[in-house]
Design a protein around this motif. Structure first.
Motif, PDB file in Angstrom:
ATOM      1  N   UNK A  20       0.837  -1.206   0.000  1.00 40.36           N
ATOM      2  CA  UNK A  20       0.000   0.000   0.000  1.00 40.36           C
ATOM      3  C   UNK A  20       0.868   1.252   0.000  1.00 40.36           C
ATOM      4  N   UNK A  21       1.982   1.215   0.728  1.00 41.88           N
ATOM      5  CA  UNK A  21       2.876   2.387   0.739  1.00 41.88           C
ATOM      6  C   UNK A  21       3.412   2.665  -0.664  1.00 41.88           C
ATOM      7  N   UNK A  29       1.086  10.870  -5.900  1.00 37.28           N
ATOM      8  CA  UNK A  29       1.903  11.819  -6.647  1.00 37.28           C
ATOM      9  C   UNK A  29       1.607  11.797  -8.147  1.00 37.28           C
ATOM     10  N   UNK A  58      12.559  13.654 -15.334  1.00 36.42           N
ATOM     11  CA  UNK A  58      12.406  14.205 -13.994  1.00 36.42           C
ATOM     12  C   UNK A  58      11.440  13.356 -13.165  1.00 36.42           C
ATOM     13  N   UNK A  61      13.082  10.096 -12.132  1.00 32.88           N
ATOM     14  CA  UNK A  61      14.034  10.352 -11.054  1.00 32.88           C
ATOM     15  C   UNK A  61      13.293  10.539  -9.724  1.00 32.88           C
ATOM     16  N   UNK A  62      12.191  11.286  -9.767  1.00 34.54           N
ATOM     17  CA  UNK A  62      11.386  11.473  -8.558  1.00 34.54           C
ATOM     18  C   UNK A  62      10.822  10.144  -8.058  1.00 34.54           C
ATOM     19  N   UNK A  65      13.493   8.251  -6.284  1.00 33.52           N
ATOM     20  CA  UNK A  65      13.851   8.891  -5.009  1.00 33.52           C
ATOM     21  C   UNK A  65      12.744   8.732  -3.976  1.00 33.52           C
ATOM     22  N   UNK A  66      11.504   8.933  -4.413  1.00 31.69           N
ATOM     23  CA  UNK A  66      10.387   8.818  -3.463  1.00 31.69           C
ATOM     24  C   UNK A  66      10.243   7.382  -2.978  1.00 31.69           C
ATOM     25  N   UNK A  69      12.732   6.739  -0.374  1.00 33.35           N
ATOM     26  CA  UNK A  69      12.452   7.466   0.862  1.00 33.35           C
ATOM     27  C   UNK A  69      11.541   6.679   1.807  1.00 33.35           C
ATOM     28  N   UNK A  71      10.331   4.186   4.360  1.00 33.39           N
ATOM     29  CA  UNK A  71      11.175   3.604   5.415  1.00 33.39           C
ATOM     30  C   UNK A  71      11.484   2.121   5.142  1.00 33.39           C
ATOM     31  N   UNK A  72      10.530   1.272   4.704  1.00 30.78           N
ATOM     32  CA  UNK A  72      10.870  -0.145   4.513  1.00 30.78           C
ATOM     33  C   UNK A  72      11.599  -0.454   3.198  1.00 30.78           C
ATOM     34  N   UNK A  73      11.982   0.542   2.437  1.00 33.43           N
ATOM     35  CA  UNK A  73      12.660   0.286   1.157  1.00 33.43           C
ATOM     36  C   UNK A  73      14.163   0.106   1.354  1.00 33.43           C
ATOM     37  N   UNK A  74      14.682  -1.048   0.888  1.00 37.53           N
ATOM     38  CA  UNK A  74      16.115  -1.309   0.956  1.00 37.53           C
ATOM     39  C   UNK A  74      16.824  -0.787  -0.280  1.00 37.53           C
TER      40      UNK A  74
END
Lengths: 156, 565
Positions: A20-21, A29, A58, A61-62, A65-66, A69, A71-74
């Protein structure tokens, strides 16, 4: 800037809410998802999510990056040199020529997966563009149902 | 040690050194409130609305630099808190919000006061948790505080089902977190920092563009040192007012939609933007294609996703502002030739002489800008200023002499009306020795006016200066400029009696129509040590200027003050 197709793999902690995240991020977004597949990575507590998306430089790239960002992403892998495959299943009426269907499926790295009283199920595993060609070619055999599996990819 | 989940939550709050928690009880969080009742290590302030509890925790965090904690119940308690959480999220404020949830067995059954808190808050928290077992609760609490305050700070929600707060288990509060997938980068890439230093030495018209990240990073002192050593002029965003200090000759002012002429022209003509913790918000950039058109960009930010999100960046540096600037200074120290930028400083000085930040004062009616300036003279550095959202917020940002970081507290990103009063309550709890003044409007103040009762009950003497133009002023201003003066639903002529309203709740009220009354009311309010409303009748149709019309280029500013009847 021109929109390009990109395959992105995300290695995440296999925990509640994590899908879901990731999908929520795309929704919130306004990023595009063409396909998304997810399965646990064997012998770890992680999962791998493969996403096919489209956007300009762009935006891509976002997206990476997102995703990073969260938290559970390695790890986020924006694939360049990759092998990508997609599975598709197609159900045909039994009246259609079995041998034709078999030859067609074999041409796309597959075969007959199942035959029943009223239907025959063909299976292919190939690059997404080729799976599309297969579906085009299969149209003349009056397909009843088509299921595509979504893309999985691995960097070479 | 064996204890209940509710006790564990209290123990974690104590272990994290939190002095004050803001909240509102209800069914699903009652176990925790029972433990709050039994302890005396931290204080709990009962606000009169959950949104205000979160804003108060937010104000506490912004004034102190510590994590703010708010506590709410499930369902409507949580949904009321969402605006507060989103406000903190947009401004990167470290909060831990603890919400009650229905028991595990009822989750998913549409139980009484059940709502999907983690689902709703996913896009307005830095991270969130639904606690599923008592065993994971201590770890989750530790992680929540760590995630909230580290990297780019932000709010973290911990949603705790009622049966877990009631269950007894072993408590061990971890001293460290183990989060291999979350490693914020503070240091900044040395090669990039070297390249950036070289670019600064080679630039002719460099400009420091200072954002809220400089406040969050505690970098004000080192940023001032960088500016002073290099003699590079600086502009501040709405979120970084106070970093450079109002009297700093290198500070051009605030830039953006209501920035002053010299700041916006500096950004339009600079050849090197040195962005320190700013995020190129649309209210700052105006038309993107015209923004800093002639400049290379150095962008220092702890959040890589902020870099090159809106503008192309030539020198990306992911890191903490303070750490990176500390590394940058020695690279410049020997080689910097401050006279190199003299021509540039002269140009900007002339821009400021051409169109300084001005207003037409009046002897007949109080001008809002005068009220702010006067407030600055009366309380100045001694005060913490919070604000709501609208014209008063912009006037405060333009005209108050902010001397230090954490002195100016406002909802910059989300623009939440109703933020200022509860944030002032939180700030006063965090820094009781300072005078705390909420500069507000007659629209915004009513959005959390119930907090009069909270402030009166707990003797939290914050002063609300209501710049009262009987309008929803900022919307009215746009209607004047862009909607042919059709004042749709912005006339607030029907008003409460502010003095009586304040007094009915146990505060004190003042009605002010003259400059003498203004001085007297402020001085008396400070002396009274009570929550106060100072209702200031201001010029009704005063506009916030300069103004860059939405979507326009920064150098196209409306500068003129036309007196309207």
């Amino acid at each position: 800037m021109e929109a390009v197709r990109r395959v992105i793999s995300v290695v995440v902690l296999n925990e509640a809410q994590v899908l879901a995240r990731v999908s929520g991020l795309f929704a919130a977004r306004g990023y595009n998802i063409e396909s998304l597949t997810v399965a646990p990575i064997p012998e770890t507590d992680m999962s791998r999510i493969t996403i096919v998306t489209k956007g300009n430089k762009r935006v891509i790239e976002q997206i990476t990056k997102q995703l990073h960002k969260l938290i559970p992403t390695f790890k986020v892998i924006e694939h360049e040199e990759m092998v990508e495959k997609e599975l598709a299943l197609i159900k045909f009426p039994i009246e259609e020529s079995l041998s034709d269907i078999q030859v067609l499926c074999q041409a796309y790295n597959g075969g007959i997966a199942n035959v029943g009283e009223k239907m025959v199920i063909g299976m292919v595993t190939d690059e997404p563009a080729r799976v599309k060609h297969f579906i085009e070619a299969a149209k003349r055999y009056s397909p009843i149902e088509i299921v595509r599996g979504g893309v999985v990819a691995i960097e070479r | 040690m064996k204890m209940s989940g509710a006790q564990m939550i209290c123990e974690a709050i104590i272990a994290e050194g939190i002095k004050t928690v803001f909240g509102y009880p209800g069914g699903a969080i009652m176990n925790v409130y029972d433990e709050i009742y039994k302890q005396n290590k931290f204080e709990h302030i009962l606000t009169r609305h959950e949104q205000a509890a979160v804003h108060a925790a937010d104000g506490y965090a912004r004034a102190s630099g510590e994590v703010g904690v708010a506590m709410v119940t499930s369902g409507p308690g949580f949904t009321n808190a969402v605006t507060g959480i989103a406000t903190a999220y947009t401004d990167s404020i470290p909060l831990v919000v603890i919400s009650g949830q229905v028991p595990l067995s009822l989750i998913g059954t549409d139980g009484f006061q059940e709502i999907d808190a983690v689902g709703i808050s996913r896009s307005c928290t830095k991270h969130n948790y639904l606690v599923r077992t008592l065993e994971e609760l201590p770890r989750v609490l530790k992680e929540a505080f760590y995630i909230a305050r580290s990297g780019r700070p932000g709010p973290v929600l911990v949603d705790v089902p009622k049966d877990i707060t009631g269950e007894i288990g072993e408590f061990f509060y971890p001293s460290e977190v183990n989060l291999p997938s979350y490693k914020p980068n503070y240091k900044g890439n040395n090669r990039q920092i070297h390249k950036a230093a070289k670019a600064i030495l080679e630039a002719k018209k460099p400009l420091l563009y200072i954002g809220g990240g400089a406040v969050l990073s505690g970098a004000a002192e080192i940023v001032r040192e960088l500016a002073w050593m290099t003699q590079i002029p600086a502009v501040e965003t709405l979120m970084s007012r106070g970093v450079m200090g109002a009297k700093n000759p290198l500070l051009l002012g605030m830039l953006g939609m209501h920035g002053n002429y010299a700041s916006n022209m500096a950004m339009s003509e600079t050849d090197l933007v040195i962005s320190l913790g700013a995020r190129f918000d649309d209210r700052v950039t105006g038309k993107l294609s015209e923004f800093a058109k002639y400049a290379d960009v150095i962008h220092v930010d702890i959040d890589p996703a902020n870099i090159a999100k809106l503008v192309d960046v030539d020198y990306p540096i992911v890191g903490d502002i303070k750490t990176v600037v500390e590394k940058l200074i020695p690279l410049l120290k020997e080689e910097i030739r401050t006279e190199r930028y003299q021509v540039w400083r002269d140009i900007l000085g002339r821009y400021d002489e051409l169109h300084p930040l001005l207003y037409n004062d009046s002897d007949e009616v109080i001008k809002p800008q005068w009220a702010i300036e006067r407030l600055g003279e009366l309380v100045g550095e001694q005060a913490i200023i919070t604000s709501d959202v609208g014209q008063h917020q912009m006037w405060a940002a333009q005209f108050y002499p902010f001397d230090r970081p954490n002195q100016w507290i406002n909802s910059g990103g989300l623009g939440t009306m109703g933020f200022g009063f509860p944030a002032a309550i939180g700030a006063k709890k965090a820094v009781p020795e300072k005078t705390v003044i909420n500069i507000t409007g007659d629209g915004s103040i009513l959005m959390n006016v119930q907090e009069l009762v909270t402030a009166a009950e707990h003797r939290i003497p914050v002063i609300n200066v209501i710049l009262n133009n009987h309008f929803l002023g900022m919307v009215r201003q746009w209607q004047t400029f862009f909607y042919d003066k059709r004042y749709s639903e912005t006339d607030l002529s029907y008003q409460p009696n502010w003095k009586m309203l304040a007094e009915a709740c146990g505060g004190i009220g003042y009605d002010v129509t003259t400059k003498e009354e203004f001085d007297a009311a402020i001085k008396d309010a400070i002396a009274q040590d009570k929550v106060a409303f100072v209702n200031v009748a201001i010029a009704r149709l005063e506009n916030v200027l300069p103004m860059v019309p939405s979507g326009g280029a920064l150098y196209n500013m409306l500068l003129e003050h036309k007196e309207e009847k």
